[in-house]
Design a protein around this motif. Sequence first.
Motif, mmCIF file in Angstrom:
data_model
loop_
_atom_site.group_PDB
_atom_site.id
_atom_site.type_symbol
_atom_site.label_atom_id
_atom_site.label_comp_id
_atom_site.label_asym_id
_atom_site.label_seq_id
_atom_site.Cartn_x
_atom_site.Cartn_y
_atom_site.Cartn_z
ATOM 1 N N LEU A 133 -100.078 24.614 84.328
ATOM 2 C CA LEU A 133 -100.097 23.255 84.839
ATOM 3 C C LEU A 133 -98.755 22.571 84.594
ATOM 4 C CD1 LEU A 133 -103.618 22.155 83.547
ATOM 5 C CD2 LEU A 133 -103.019 23.003 85.827
ATOM 6 N N GLY A 134 -98.370 21.697 85.530
ATOM 7 C CA GLY A 134 -97.154 20.936 85.375
ATOM 8 C C GLY A 134 -97.306 19.854 84.322
ATOM 9 N N ALA A 135 -96.187 19.313 83.899
ATOM 10 C CA ALA A 135 -96.205 18.256 82.888
ATOM 11 C C ALA A 135 -97.010 17.068 83.388
ATOM 12 C CB ALA A 135 -94.778 17.823 82.570
ATOM 13 N N GLY A 136 -97.895 16.595 82.547
ATOM 14 C CA GLY A 136 -98.699 15.432 82.893
ATOM 15 C C GLY A 136 -99.918 15.728 83.740
ATOM 16 N N VAL A 137 -100.138 16.997 84.062
ATOM 17 C CA VAL A 137 -101.293 17.398 84.876
ATOM 18 C C VAL A 137 -102.377 17.948 83.960
ATOM 19 C CG1 VAL A 137 -102.128 18.868 86.748
ATOM 20 C CG2 VAL A 137 -99.807 17.926 86.840
ATOM 21 N N GLY A 138 -103.566 17.359 84.017
ATOM 22 C CA GLY A 138 -104.675 17.807 83.192
ATOM 23 C C GLY A 138 -105.444 18.945 83.833
ATOM 24 N N ALA A 188 -98.345 22.312 95.862
ATOM 25 C CA ALA A 188 -99.069 22.330 94.585
ATOM 26 C C ALA A 188 -98.327 23.013 93.450
ATOM 27 C CB ALA A 188 -100.428 23.012 94.783
ATOM 28 N N GLY A 189 -97.276 23.750 93.764
ATOM 29 C CA GLY A 189 -96.564 24.498 92.730
ATOM 30 C C GLY A 189 -96.190 23.686 91.501
ATOM 31 N N PRO A 190 -95.578 22.513 91.665
ATOM 32 C CA PRO A 190 -95.179 21.737 90.483
ATOM 33 C C PRO A 190 -96.347 21.122 89.726
ATOM 34 C CG PRO A 190 -93.885 21.137 92.432
ATOM 35 C CD PRO A 190 -95.044 21.944 92.904
ATOM 36 N N PHE A 191 -97.534 21.159 90.282
ATOM 37 C CA PHE A 191 -98.695 20.521 89.662
ATOM 38 C C PHE A 191 -99.647 21.536 89.034
ATOM 39 C CE2 PHE A 191 -97.126 17.835 93.093
ATOM 40 C CZ PHE A 191 -96.868 16.657 92.391
#
Length: 248
Positions: A133-138, A188-191
Amino acid sequence: MPSIAFGRADDSFSSASIRAYIAEFISTMIFVFAGVGSAIAYNKLTNDAPLDPSGLVAIAICHGLALFVAVAVGANISGGHVNPAVTFGLAVGGQITILTGIFYWIAQLLGAAVASLVLKVVTGASAIPTHGLGAGVGAVEGVVMEIIITFALVYTVYATAVDPKNGSLGTIAPIAIGFIVGANILAAGPFSGGSMNPARSFGPALASGDFSGMWIYWVGPMIGGGLAGIIYGNVYMHQDHSPLAADF
């Protein structure tokens, strides 16, 4: 309404079924080798710098092209699923039996594992990038993202490769499937990492020994693929249409 069938052992162990399993193994291996390999190559060329927009585009294009080829070479043998979530979506929609689908899963997971382990060897024991998961993504956001993008993928599979009303679309189906995967990775890659494919996530996790968050890349894609199979199968396809996938 499409019916879900468990299947018979004699069908799932026929010579045609065995060839299909081998085709899924090879197609998945081709896809994962190129896809994971592109991420390893990016890390090597940038000395493990954080992923930037140009790297994301390159990796998305590589995955799209590799999946186009993997689907195309397996289409006439196994249907070119290359993805447990696609197989699950087709099983839910009555296009493949549950028993045969389980063996598809095994072949796909083995193909992804072999591709990732080979990459680890031939790249000089380079670190194998895993989905995360990206930063800040739960976790919940990640699962929802994977549901949405996998739904788009399996819906595209149904619309271009399965629905008999379309007739034979030739190479259009593999191209469309490759395009939607490339586009979804860009979105969606960065998330969530943009997996859409439990096998694609499993292979690198096995090779790296890092299974953290793996459940996200099973739960999200399976729900998304299943929803696509239920919706497309019930809304746009009818009982008088014969399933396009082989009745193994």
